[in-house]
Design a protein around this motif. Structure first.
Motif, PDB file in Angstrom:
ATOM      1  N   TYR A  23      -5.040 -46.837 -13.079  1.00  0.00           N
ATOM      2  CA  TYR A  23      -4.976 -48.279 -12.852  1.00  0.00           C
ATOM      3  C   TYR A  23      -4.131 -48.885 -13.969  1.00  0.00           C
ATOM      4  O   TYR A  23      -4.481 -48.760 -15.147  1.00  0.00           O
ATOM      5  CB  TYR A  23      -6.364 -48.913 -12.882  1.00  0.00           C
ATOM      6  CG  TYR A  23      -7.286 -48.520 -11.739  1.00  0.00           C
ATOM      7  CD1 TYR A  23      -6.800 -47.980 -10.563  1.00  0.00           C
ATOM      8  CD2 TYR A  23      -8.641 -48.699 -11.845  1.00  0.00           C
ATOM      9  CE1 TYR A  23      -7.641 -47.635  -9.523  1.00  0.00           C
ATOM     10  CE2 TYR A  23      -9.508 -48.355 -10.811  1.00  0.00           C
ATOM     11  CZ  TYR A  23      -8.997 -47.822  -9.656  1.00  0.00           C
ATOM     12  OH  TYR A  23      -9.846 -47.479  -8.627  1.00  0.00           O
ATOM     13  N   GLY A  45       4.178 -39.225   0.062  1.00  0.00           N
ATOM     14  CA  GLY A  45       2.827 -39.330  -0.471  1.00  0.00           C
ATOM     15  C   GLY A  45       1.848 -38.351   0.143  1.00  0.00           C
ATOM     16  O   GLY A  45       1.071 -37.711  -0.567  1.00  0.00           O
ATOM     17  N   GLU A  46       1.876 -38.201   1.445  1.00  0.00           N
ATOM     18  CA  GLU A  46       0.953 -37.272   2.115  1.00  0.00           C
ATOM     19  C   GLU A  46       1.202 -35.829   1.675  1.00  0.00           C
ATOM     20  O   GLU A  46       0.257 -35.058   1.487  1.00  0.00           O
ATOM     21  CB  GLU A  46       1.072 -37.402   3.636  1.00  0.00           C
ATOM     22  CG  GLU A  46       0.549 -38.721   4.181  1.00  0.00           C
ATOM     23  CD  GLU A  46      -0.921 -38.953   3.878  1.00  0.00           C
ATOM     24  OE1 GLU A  46      -1.721 -38.003   3.964  1.00  0.00           O
ATOM     25  OE2 GLU A  46      -1.276 -40.104   3.538  1.00  0.00           O
ATOM     26  N   ARG A 103     -12.306 -47.032  -4.780  1.00  0.00           N
ATOM     27  CA  ARG A 103     -11.979 -46.868  -3.358  1.00  0.00           C
ATOM     28  C   ARG A 103     -13.009 -46.077  -2.553  1.00  0.00           C
ATOM     29  O   ARG A 103     -12.840 -45.869  -1.360  1.00  0.00           O
ATOM     30  CB  ARG A 103     -10.605 -46.238  -3.221  1.00  0.00           C
ATOM     31  CG  ARG A 103      -9.500 -47.147  -3.741  1.00  0.00           C
ATOM     32  CD  ARG A 103      -8.148 -46.478  -3.610  1.00  0.00           C
ATOM     33  NE  ARG A 103      -8.041 -45.793  -2.348  1.00  0.00           N
ATOM     34  CZ  ARG A 103      -7.216 -46.129  -1.365  1.00  0.00           C
ATOM     35  NH1 ARG A 103      -6.418 -47.148  -1.513  1.00  0.00           N
ATOM     36  NH2 ARG A 103      -7.176 -45.447  -0.250  1.00  0.00           N
ATOM     37  N   THR A 151      -2.340 -41.258  -8.526  1.00  0.00           N
ATOM     38  CA  THR A 151      -1.601 -42.442  -8.958  1.00  0.00           C
ATOM     39  C   THR A 151      -0.758 -42.956  -7.805  1.00  0.00           C
ATOM     40  O   THR A 151      -0.280 -42.176  -6.980  1.00  0.00           O
ATOM     41  CB  THR A 151      -0.664 -42.145 -10.140  1.00  0.00           C
ATOM     42  OG1 THR A 151       0.514 -41.481  -9.674  1.00  0.00           O
ATOM     43  CG2 THR A 151      -1.332 -41.286 -11.196  1.00  0.00           C
ATOM     44  N   GLY A 152      -0.573 -44.266  -7.798  1.00  0.00           N
ATOM     45  CA  GLY A 152       0.299 -44.851  -6.788  1.00  0.00           C
ATOM     46  C   GLY A 152       1.755 -44.623  -7.110  1.00  0.00           C
ATOM     47  O   GLY A 152       2.537 -44.224  -6.259  1.00  0.00           O
ATOM     48  N   GLY A 153       2.138 -44.845  -8.362  1.00  0.00           N
ATOM     49  CA  GLY A 153       3.541 -44.719  -8.724  1.00  0.00           C
ATOM     50  C   GLY A 153       3.801 -44.081 -10.067  1.00  0.00           C
ATOM     51  O   GLY A 153       4.932 -43.741 -10.386  1.00  0.00           O
ATOM     52  N   ILE A 176       1.832 -41.304  -5.051  1.00  0.00           N
ATOM     53  CA  ILE A 176       1.545 -41.147  -3.620  1.00  0.00           C
ATOM     54  C   ILE A 176       1.849 -42.393  -2.798  1.00  0.00           C
ATOM     55  O   ILE A 176       1.823 -42.332  -1.571  1.00  0.00           O
ATOM     56  CB  ILE A 176       0.080 -40.700  -3.382  1.00  0.00           C
ATOM     57  CG1 ILE A 176      -0.914 -41.707  -3.965  1.00  0.00           C
ATOM     58  CG2 ILE A 176      -0.136 -39.312  -3.976  1.00  0.00           C
ATOM     59  CD1 ILE A 176      -2.372 -41.379  -3.667  1.00  0.00           C
ATOM     60  N   MET A 177       2.155 -43.496  -3.454  1.00  0.00           N
ATOM     61  CA  MET A 177       2.523 -44.699  -2.700  1.00  0.00           C
ATOM     62  C   MET A 177       4.000 -44.679  -2.310  1.00  0.00           C
ATOM     63  O   MET A 177       4.435 -45.475  -1.493  1.00  0.00           O
ATOM     64  CB  MET A 177       2.216 -45.963  -3.511  1.00  0.00           C
ATOM     65  CG  MET A 177       0.733 -46.152  -3.800  1.00  0.00           C
ATOM     66  SD  MET A 177      -0.297 -46.270  -2.333  1.00  0.00           S
ATOM     67  CE  MET A 177       0.144 -47.890  -1.754  1.00  0.00           C
ATOM     68  N   GLY A 178       4.749 -43.769  -2.880  1.00  0.00           N
ATOM     69  CA  GLY A 178       6.171 -43.659  -2.569  1.00  0.00           C
ATOM     70  C   GLY A 178       6.417 -42.662  -1.451  1.00  0.00           C
ATOM     71  O   GLY A 178       5.503 -42.216  -0.755  1.00  0.00           O
ATOM     72  N   GLU A 179       7.644 -42.283  -1.317  1.00  0.00           N
ATOM     73  CA  GLU A 179       8.050 -41.345  -0.281  1.00  0.00           C
ATOM     74  C   GLU A 179       7.378 -39.994  -0.495  1.00  0.00           C
ATOM     75  O   GLU A 179       7.265 -39.499  -1.609  1.00  0.00           O
ATOM     76  CB  GLU A 179       9.576 -41.167  -0.331  1.00  0.00           C
ATOM     77  CG  GLU A 179      10.129 -40.378   0.817  1.00  0.00           C
ATOM     78  CD  GLU A 179      11.650 -40.354   0.798  1.00  0.00           C
ATOM     79  OE1 GLU A 179      12.208 -39.298   1.147  1.00  0.00           O
ATOM     80  OE2 GLU A 179      12.264 -41.381   0.433  1.00  0.00           O
ATOM     81  N   ASP A 195       0.298 -37.501  -7.755  1.00  0.00           N
ATOM     82  CA  ASP A 195       0.883 -38.667  -8.393  1.00  0.00           C
ATOM     83  C   ASP A 195       2.057 -39.218  -7.596  1.00  0.00           C
ATOM     84  O   ASP A 195       2.746 -38.491  -6.897  1.00  0.00           O
ATOM     85  CB  ASP A 195       1.279 -38.390  -9.843  1.00  0.00           C
ATOM     86  CG  ASP A 195       2.131 -37.153 -10.044  1.00  0.00           C
ATOM     87  OD1 ASP A 195       2.394 -36.433  -9.072  1.00  0.00           O
ATOM     88  OD2 ASP A 195       2.545 -36.922 -11.183  1.00  0.00           O
TER      89      ASP A 195
END
Length: 194
Positions: A93, A178-179, A12, A137-139, A173-176, A171
């Motif tokens: 990933y 995240g910021e 990214r 991590t996203g999730g 950070i794609m969920g609720e 970790d």
């Protein structure tokens, strides 16, 4: 801390949370010499039989072709040996490390240089260094049953003798929230570097 090696692996670029955390940590650690190795540039080869044989051959016994094949691994190992502190910026990933980081690991694991075999099993030779992992991590929750990145990376680093490992993670950070999780990870970087 005088020599810092910062190994990044996110695809990214400037938008990477793991790299942003790592950059902040490196700036706070204030090393006199910082080497950054961006694995996402995809300039590392995957190991094959010829490269593996070249990496195993004693330096003085290598053919000219083997010297060429082993050159990148020699450079990567030189970077590790020169560093007092190593910062890995790692995204998760598909529950584990990026393939480029695995390629790096395959190149730096060299018997007789980064580890050796003893009667009691392998012994890491890269001792006395501090390692930080800045992860994003996203999730996947770091430390959860579906986190295969941090246990694998810590085990591999320990295999090389790098046992003083500290993790800072943003970790899920794609969920609720995240910021808020990213902000909390940046605060943890400040605390670790203090």
């Amino acid at each position: 801390m005088t020599n810092i090696l910062h190994i990044t692996s996110s695809i990214r670029g400037d938008d990477s949370v793991s790299t942003s955390l790592g950059n902040r940590l490196v700036a706070k650690l204030a090393g006199k010499n910082v080497v950054t190795r961006d694995l996402a540039k995809n300039d590392l080869p995957f190991i094959d039989a010829e490269r593996h044989a070249a990496n195993l051959a004693p330096y003085a016994d290598r053919s000219e072709a083997q010297h060429g094949l082993a050159k990148i691994a020699d450079e990567l190992i030189d970077e590790l040996e020169a560093a007092d502190t190593i910062v890995f910026s790692v995204p998760v990933y598909n529950f584990t490390i990026p393939a480029t980081l695995k390629a790096w690991a395959d190149l730096v694991a060299r018997a007789g240089r980064t580890f050796r075999y003893t009667q009691n099993g392998p012994e890491g030779l890269l001792t006395g260094k501090t390692v930080y992992i800045t992860a994003a991590t996203g999730g996947t929750a770091i430390g959860s049953d579906i986190d295969f990145m941090s246990p694998w990376l810590k085990f591999f680093l320990g295999f090389l003798g790098l046992t003083d490992v500290r993790i800072v993670a943003a970790d899920g950070i794609m969920g609720e929230g995240g910021e808020e999780k990213i902000a909390a990870a940046h605060q943890e970087v400040e605390r670790l570097a203090a």
